[in-house]
Design an enzyme around this catalytic site. Structure first.
Site, PDB file in Angstrom:
ATOM      1  N   LYS A  89      -1.913  12.159 -27.373  1.00 43.66           N
ATOM      2  CA  LYS A  89      -1.526  13.043 -28.474  1.00 43.66           C
ATOM      3  C   LYS A  89      -2.694  13.248 -29.428  1.00 43.66           C
ATOM      4  O   LYS A  89      -3.014  14.375 -29.812  1.00 43.66           O
ATOM      5  CB  LYS A  89      -0.329  12.419 -29.205  1.00 43.66           C
ATOM      6  CG  LYS A  89       0.474  13.399 -29.990  1.00 43.66           C
ATOM      7  CD  LYS A  89       1.729  12.730 -30.543  1.00 43.66           C
ATOM      8  CE  LYS A  89       2.754  12.475 -29.457  1.00 43.66           C
ATOM      9  NZ  LYS A  89       3.819  11.545 -29.847  1.00 43.66           N
TER      10      LYS A  89
ATOM     11  N   ARG B 149       3.504   9.256 -35.692  1.00 44.27           N
ATOM     12  CA  ARG B 149       3.959   9.229 -34.300  1.00 44.27           C
ATOM     13  C   ARG B 149       3.076   8.332 -33.458  1.00 44.27           C
ATOM     14  O   ARG B 149       1.870   8.253 -33.673  1.00 44.27           O
ATOM     15  CB  ARG B 149       3.877  10.636 -33.704  1.00 44.27           C
ATOM     16  CG  ARG B 149       4.716  11.628 -34.411  1.00 44.27           C
ATOM     17  CD  ARG B 149       4.200  13.015 -34.082  1.00 44.27           C
ATOM     18  NE  ARG B 149       5.304  13.946 -34.053  1.00 44.27           N
ATOM     19  CZ  ARG B 149       5.342  15.016 -33.304  1.00 44.27           C
ATOM     20  NH1 ARG B 149       4.345  15.300 -32.495  1.00 44.27           N
ATOM     21  NH2 ARG B 149       6.375  15.812 -33.335  1.00 44.27           N
TER      22      ARG B 149
ATOM     23  N   GLY C 287      10.142   6.066 -24.383  1.00 44.35           N
ATOM     24  CA  GLY C 287      10.581   4.669 -24.470  1.00 44.35           C
ATOM     25  C   GLY C 287       9.896   3.969 -25.618  1.00 44.35           C
ATOM     26  O   GLY C 287      10.257   2.865 -25.981  1.00 44.35           O
TER      27      GLY C 287
ATOM     28  N   MET D 173       8.157   4.428 -29.743  1.00 45.45           N
ATOM     29  CA  MET D 173       8.784   4.689 -31.037  1.00 45.45           C
ATOM     30  C   MET D 173       9.114   6.167 -31.253  1.00 45.45           C
ATOM     31  O   MET D 173       8.400   7.042 -30.798  1.00 45.45           O
ATOM     32  CB  MET D 173       7.861   4.223 -32.148  1.00 45.45           C
ATOM     33  CG  MET D 173       8.617   3.993 -33.421  1.00 45.45           C
ATOM     34  SD  MET D 173       7.510   3.839 -34.815  1.00 45.45           S
ATOM     35  CE  MET D 173       7.005   5.523 -35.005  1.00 45.45           C
TER      36      MET D 173
ATOM     37  N   ARG E 113       0.487  18.916 -24.674  1.00 45.43           N
ATOM     38  CA  ARG E 113       0.161  17.926 -23.632  1.00 45.43           C
ATOM     39  C   ARG E 113       0.513  18.531 -22.278  1.00 45.43           C
ATOM     40  O   ARG E 113       1.285  19.502 -22.210  1.00 45.43           O
ATOM     41  CB  ARG E 113       0.943  16.630 -23.845  1.00 45.43           C
ATOM     42  CG  ARG E 113       2.436  16.849 -23.793  1.00 45.43           C
ATOM     43  CD  ARG E 113       3.179  15.549 -24.007  1.00 45.43           C
ATOM     44  NE  ARG E 113       4.577  15.838 -24.296  1.00 45.43           N
ATOM     45  CZ  ARG E 113       5.442  14.964 -24.751  1.00 45.43           C
ATOM     46  NH1 ARG E 113       5.080  13.748 -25.006  1.00 45.43           N
ATOM     47  NH2 ARG E 113       6.690  15.294 -24.965  1.00 45.43           N
TER      48      ARG E 113
ATOM     49  N   HIS F 124      15.615  -8.387   2.396  1.00 43.70           N
ATOM     50  CA  HIS F 124      16.032  -7.715   3.624  1.00 43.70           C
ATOM     51  C   HIS F 124      16.640  -6.347   3.321  1.00 43.70           C
ATOM     52  O   HIS F 124      16.272  -5.331   3.897  1.00 43.70           O
ATOM     53  CB  HIS F 124      17.036  -8.603   4.370  1.00 43.70           C
ATOM     54  CG  HIS F 124      17.550  -7.978   5.624  1.00 43.70           C
ATOM     55  ND1 HIS F 124      18.703  -7.226   5.664  1.00 43.70           N
ATOM     56  CD2 HIS F 124      17.030  -7.943   6.867  1.00 43.70           C
ATOM     57  CE1 HIS F 124      18.875  -6.792   6.894  1.00 43.70           C
ATOM     58  NE2 HIS F 124      17.879  -7.212   7.647  1.00 43.70           N
TER      59      HIS F 124
ATOM     60  N   ARG G 125       5.192  -4.990  17.719  1.00 45.18           N
ATOM     61  CA  ARG G 125       5.044  -6.355  17.234  1.00 45.18           C
ATOM     62  C   ARG G 125       6.041  -7.256  17.955  1.00 45.18           C
ATOM     63  O   ARG G 125       7.233  -6.947  18.007  1.00 45.18           O
ATOM     64  CB  ARG G 125       5.299  -6.364  15.722  1.00 45.18           C
ATOM     65  CG  ARG G 125       4.759  -7.543  14.982  1.00 45.18           C
ATOM     66  CD  ARG G 125       5.723  -8.635  14.607  1.00 45.18           C
ATOM     67  NE  ARG G 125       6.992  -8.272  14.013  1.00 45.18           N
ATOM     68  CZ  ARG G 125       7.231  -8.267  12.705  1.00 45.18           C
ATOM     69  NH1 ARG G 125       6.288  -8.521  11.837  1.00 45.18           N
ATOM     70  NH2 ARG G 125       8.443  -8.011  12.260  1.00 45.18           N
TER      71      ARG G 125
ATOM     72  N   SER H  46      -3.645  -5.928  11.762  1.00 48.45           N
ATOM     73  CA  SER H  46      -2.759  -5.197  10.863  1.00 48.45           C
ATOM     74  C   SER H  46      -2.353  -6.178   9.772  1.00 48.45           C
ATOM     75  O   SER H  46      -1.820  -7.252  10.060  1.00 48.45           O
ATOM     76  CB  SER H  46      -1.535  -4.695  11.623  1.00 48.45           C
ATOM     77  OG  SER H  46      -0.678  -4.053  10.722  1.00 48.45           O
TER      78      SER H  46
ATOM     79  N   GLY I 189      -0.217  -7.831   7.318  1.00 51.55           N
ATOM     80  CA  GLY I 189       1.201  -7.967   6.970  1.00 51.55           C
ATOM     81  C   GLY I 189       1.263  -8.510   5.562  1.00 51.55           C
ATOM     82  O   GLY I 189       1.374  -9.707   5.330  1.00 51.55           O
TER      83      GLY I 189
ATOM     84  N   CYS J 231       0.571  -2.935   7.369  1.00 48.63           N
ATOM     85  CA  CYS J 231       1.946  -2.551   7.687  1.00 48.63           C
ATOM     86  C   CYS J 231       2.962  -3.236   6.785  1.00 48.63           C
ATOM     87  O   CYS J 231       4.157  -3.090   6.967  1.00 48.63           O
ATOM     88  CB  CYS J 231       2.253  -2.817   9.154  1.00 48.63           C
ATOM     89  SG  CYS J 231       2.188  -4.568   9.593  1.00 48.63           S
TER      90      CYS J 231
ATOM     91  N   TYR K 118      -5.994   2.826   8.583  1.00 43.73           N
ATOM     92  CA  TYR K 118      -4.695   3.466   8.354  1.00 43.73           C
ATOM     93  C   TYR K 118      -3.800   2.601   7.473  1.00 43.73           C
ATOM     94  O   TYR K 118      -4.028   1.400   7.317  1.00 43.73           O
ATOM     95  CB  TYR K 118      -3.979   3.757   9.679  1.00 43.73           C
ATOM     96  CG  TYR K 118      -3.498   2.531  10.419  1.00 43.73           C
ATOM     97  CD1 TYR K 118      -2.262   1.953  10.119  1.00 43.73           C
ATOM     98  CD2 TYR K 118      -4.272   1.947  11.419  1.00 43.73           C
ATOM     99  CE1 TYR K 118      -1.823   0.824  10.788  1.00 43.73           C
ATOM    100  CE2 TYR K 118      -3.842   0.818  12.088  1.00 43.73           C
ATOM    101  CZ  TYR K 118      -2.611   0.244  11.762  1.00 43.73           C
ATOM    102  OH  TYR K 118      -2.180  -0.875  12.407  1.00 43.73           O
TER     103      TYR K 118
HETATM  104  C1  PEP Z   1       4.598  -8.419   6.688  1.00 46.58           C
HETATM  105  O1  PEP Z   1       4.771  -9.634   6.650  1.00 46.58           O
HETATM  106  O2  PEP Z   1       3.942  -7.789   5.860  1.00 46.58           O
HETATM  107  C2  PEP Z   1       5.213  -7.625   7.766  1.00 46.58           C
HETATM  108  C3  PEP Z   1       4.977  -6.345   7.857  1.00 46.58           C
HETATM  109  O3  PEP Z   1       6.073  -8.269   8.592  1.00 46.58           O
HETATM  110  P1  PEP Z   1       7.589  -8.617   8.201  1.00 46.58           P
HETATM  111  O4  PEP Z   1       7.907  -7.896   6.947  1.00 46.58           O
HETATM  112  O5  PEP Z   1       8.402  -8.171   9.367  1.00 46.58           O
HETATM  113  O6  PEP Z   1       7.528 -10.095   8.061  1.00 46.58           O
HETATM  114 MG    MG Z   2       5.466 -10.667   8.401  1.00 46.24          MG
END
Ligand code: PEP
Ligand code: MG
Length: 876
Positions: free
Chosen positions: A23, A93, A102, A104, A337, A455, A617, A764, A766, A831, A851
């Site tokens: 601002k 302000r 959120g 003031m 803004r 989960h 996997r 990869s 995890g 991943c 990736y």
């Molecule tokens: C991880 O642990 O990041 C993963 C991708 O495997 P999972 O979530 O299945 O344990």
């Molecule tokens: Mg895992």
């Protein structure tokens, strides 16, 4: 030399956001451009940080500078604080670097006291207006600065109206307003134990402190965490001379956008009120006019405003959100803004600005928040219906989307009800892998326990199903098929609605509308793809999810979790037979039954993905997850398996672990039972051979061994894989290549990545497990105590949602370097859930991964985040 903490508007510019807040920087920029801005000064964000460092005190140095700048301001505007003939009144302000709802509220008319009010009355010739302003100020100061409740002030006004026999505030005259001021000040004294401050400078200092304090209020803290705004940024405070939109019929105030913030359409959009002050527009007491109406009412002002709005948009090269006030026919700009907008509007505006030649493609790509795209990919609540609905509780916004359905408490019921065409919301204490089908059948999932990588959250995001997790206020009574929340009962079959983007829970049905993907979206994503350097894969366990990811632009599958394939009713029996088997021969027999199912799944996935890489996997969870826990199920399943209840109990007991997450899972299963890896290799290799043959493709299977911590353990499993695969390929007379790689998800694997790379053709990361194991706290339970960490500013954000760059990230970076030192062509990806989180994606880009892989619904988000990362930090 002393530090400068306070800046006149004429001393700043748009590049000083960090110091002056958004601002303040924009007010300075408009001032510089010669626009009509009521003048004032900005107290810097550094003053705010200093205030906290000094134990929530404004130190003498800063105080001195504020006083000095009050003097300068008085000179510039030609008015004096508390003056009887020409009083200076100001608005105060907050204004952080990033716009932060959120924080003031604004305080208007600061500087009024018993003398100044007379000055204002004389000056305007309108005592009613002067005293109305005064009573509003007392009310606002008490509420916003001193945190007194508004209702008692409202009560006093109501009593006054009743005594006078009138209905509207406007029917109260100057004397009434004067009397209100006296009553308000008496209330203040009663509640605060001291007089209402009559010295404008004291009022100002209190207000500045309140702004600084508001940086740390609960709403601001939650907003910051959601938007990854660092706590140490602090907020600036803007002190600006008042312009009076409420000084008669020739005055007014309003807000306007240079383009429609909900559709992006190019037209001035906004509204205003005649004879009103800022808060009247927001409060919605009077219905404002659309901005176009101003053209008839005050054509000159309107034209000037249009001219300024156009200039501002050209100047900032983005849609502007402006506040203005008209005082006796003269226009003043109070703020500008970059306007907040819906995702659809953001896309249209970005694309239009490119077409209008205002910005280039790269700039356009940077203009849309990746996370925002999410709202375009899931069904949404009807906006009006949502507004009218009552929030009954709140959990974590675990998986976005809008869900509305009847309450059910078990996965089986969810499935059954859905099969007969009912829409259901599955309410569970927590979910487990065996709930998978019910979760897939439900519109939404609500859990009492569990964090962002529980989960329920992970699976729901994978499926693109709305999920609100961890609403600890809910008390579930499974037996009575009901839950209580906020003192009310909700029974099976009753409607509730969930907003997976906010975590809000509603106690009734709210209508939803399907999300649509417009042409702008496609064009915009083509630009993103052009500039990104990271590839984007998806995590998918079945052909349907693979197709979904593919539709959203996934270039491969970075993680296919094979265990999910075992939970379906038709397969779990064979899986259980395998688990209860006493010897290898029986285990192999059971595995033979699973093989065709698994192979079929892989074939389905390969048919969708063609030659794009698919990373499969191997079995990861501890085996106990496949066994029943309830006594009646144990009896039934023992019977099904043709063994005694006692034997099944023994198996269950033998599989019990105190820390299953650190137990017999991942590659440790294949070390104990290599026949599992043999079966999975057969399924992968046969599937690829078959699909290659059928479709004339050259698929190269990617086999991934999980939870490796030691190169020899990888080598052990890899040898099993290679032997099986080579035999099958030779027997088929085929010439198929395949790769064997590993997940890096245990700190030891990262630390010894140079050795592991001798055996692994790809890594990869995890990062779910890597985060869990590096911090040493459970991904399923951490949600229970992380709130205390946020509250106490120990952590600013959830390390399971945004990668911890200093710790876990360091392991990732190091492992990538070590791995590539051993094997320069080593494939590198991620991943874990972080693969779809924009800041984590940026990190992955910076450390040189090939990736990121994320749930199908986050693929467009990751594509955009990857593009932004590449534009901001191009790789060589
Ligand atoms: C991880 O642990 O990041 C993963 C991708 O495997 P999972 O979530 O299945 O344990
Ligand atoms: Mg895992």
């Amino acid at each position: 030399m002393s530090k400068k903490y306070v800046y006149l508007f004429s001393e700043g510019n748009r590049d000083m956001r960090e110091l002056l807040g958004g601002k303040g920087a924009n007010l300075a920029e408009m001032t510089k451009a010669g626009m009509p801005v009521p003048q004032g000064f900005t107290i810097s964000t550094e003053a705010c940080t200093q205030y906290y460092n000094d134990g929530r005190q404004i130190n003498d140095e800063i105080m001195g500078q504020i006083y000095e700048y009050i003097g300068k301001m008085e000179e510039i505007v030609g008015k004096k604080f508390g003056d009887v003939s020409n009083p200076l009144l100001v608005s105060v302000r907050s204004g952080a670097r990033a716009s932060m709802p959120g924080m003031m509220d604004t305080i208007l008319n600061l500087g009024l006291n018993d003398e100044a009010v007379e000055g204002l009355a004389n000056l305007t010739g309108n005592p009613r207006f002067a005293y109305d302003s005064y009573r509003r100020f007392v009310q606002m100061f008490s509420d916003v600065v001193m945190e007194m409740s508004k209702t008692e002030f409202e009560k006093i006004i109501d009593e006054m109206k009743e005594a006078k026999g009138v209905k509207m505030d406007t029917e109260l005259d100057a004397d009434d307003m004067k009397a209100l001021v006296v009553k308000f000040k008496a209330l203040y004294k009663e509640k605060m134990g001291k007089d209402f401050p009559s010295d404008p400078k004291e009022q100002l200092i209190e207000a500045v402190k309140a702004v600084f304090r508001s940086w740390d209020n609960p709403r601001a803290n939650v907003y910051r965490r959601m938007n990854e705004i660092p706590y140490d940024w602090g907020t600036a405070v803007n002190v600006q001379a008042m312009a009076f939109g409420n000084s008669g019929e020739n005055s007014g105030t309003g807000v306007a956008f240079t383009r429609d913030p909900s559709t992006g359409e190019k037209k001035l959009y906004g509204e205003y009120l005649i004879n009103a002050q800022g808060e009247d527009v927001v409060a919605g007491i009077r219905t404002p006019f659309p901005i176009s109406h101003l053209q008839e009412q005050m054509p000159e002002v309107y034209n000037e405003f249009v001219e300024i709005a156009t200039r501002l948009e050209k100047h900032y090269k983005d849609m502007q959100d402006m506040e203005f006030t008209i005082e006796n026919g003269k226009l003043f700009m109070l703020q500008t803004r970059n306007g907040k907008r819906t995702a659809a509007a953001a896309l249209k505006i970005a694309v239009d600005l490119v077409d209008e030649g205002m910005i280039d493609e790269k700039t356009a790509v940077l203009r849309v928040e990746p996370k925002q795209l999410d709202s375009l990919l899931h069904p949404q609540f009807d906006t009006a219906a949502l507004k009218a609905a009552e929030v009954i509780g709140k959990g974590l916004a675990a998986s976005p989307g809008a869900a509305c359905g009847k309450i059910v408490f078990t996965a089986e019921e969810a499935k059954e009800w859905a099969e007969r065409g009912e829409k259901v919301v599955l309410v569970r204490l927590e979910t487990s892998p065996e709930d998978i089908e019910g979760m897939a059948a439900a519109e939404g999932i609500l859990t009492v326990r569990g964090g962002m990588t529980s989960h329920a959250a992970v699976v729901a995001r994978g499926m693109g199903t709305c999920c609100v997790s961890g609403c600890g206020d809910i008390v579930v009574d499974y037996d009575a098929k009901k839950f209580t929340l906020g003192g009310k009962e909700y029974k099976e079959g009753e409607f509730i609605s969930l907003d997976g983007s906010t975590g809000n829970i509603y106690g009734a049905a709210i209508a939803t509308v399907e999300a649509s993907i417009s042409g702008d979206f496609r064009r915009f994503m083509e630009w993103a793809d052009k500039y990104r350097q990271l590839q984007v894969f998806c995590n998918a366990d079945n052909p349907h999810d693979a197709q979904q990811g593919s539709d959203f632009g996934s270039e491969g599958i970075g993680l296919c979790r094979t265990e999910h394939m075992f939970f379906e009713a038709s397969r779990i029996k064979a899986m259980r037979e395998m688990i209860v088997a006493d010897n290898t021969a029986d285990r192999e027999k059971a595995l033979e039954k699973i093989l065709p199912y698994q192979q079929g799944d892989f074939e389905g996935i390969y048919e969708v993905m063609g030659e794009r890489p698919v990373t499969i996997r191997y079995l990861d969870p501890p085996l106990h997850e496949f066994l029943p826990t309830k006594e009646e199920d144990i009896a039934e399943i023992a019977n099904e398996l043709g063994i005694t209840v006692e034997k099944l109990h023994n198996v269950i007991d033998s599989l019990h672990e105190f820390n299953p997450m650190m137990g017999h899972r991942g590659c440790r299963l294949a070390v104990a039972y290599p026949e599992i890896a043999v079966m999975q290799t057969k399924a992968v290799i046969n599937a690829a051979l078959n699909v290659n043959k059928k479709l004339g493709l050259h698929i190269v299977p990617h086999i991934m061994i999980p939870l490796v911590g030691e190169v020899k353990e990888l080598k052990f499993v890899k040898d099993v894989v290679v032997k099986t695969a080579d035999e099958l390929i030779a027997a088929a007379g085929a010439d198929m290549k395949y790769e064997v790689g590993t997940m890096i998800e245990i700190p030891r694997a990262a630390l010894t990545a140079d050795e592991i790379a001798k055996e692994a053709e790809f890594f990869s990361f995890g990062t779910n497990d890597l985060t869990q194991m590096t911090f040493g706290f459970s991904r399923d339970d951490a949600g229970k105590f992380l709130d205390y960490y946020y509250e106490n500013k120990v952590y600013e954000s959830d390390p399971f949602a945004h990668i911890d760059q200093n710790g876990v990230g360091k392991l990732v970076e190091m492992a990538a370097k070590l791995g590539r030192a051993t094997r320069p062509e080593l494939g590198l990806g991620i991943c874990g859930e972080h693969g779809g989180d924009p800041t984590s994606v940026e990190f992955c880009h910076k450390v040189g991964l090939d990736y990121v892989s994320c749930s199908p619904f986050r693929v467009p988000i990751a594509r955009l985040a990857a593009a932004q990362a590449a534009i901001k930090n191009p790789r060589a």
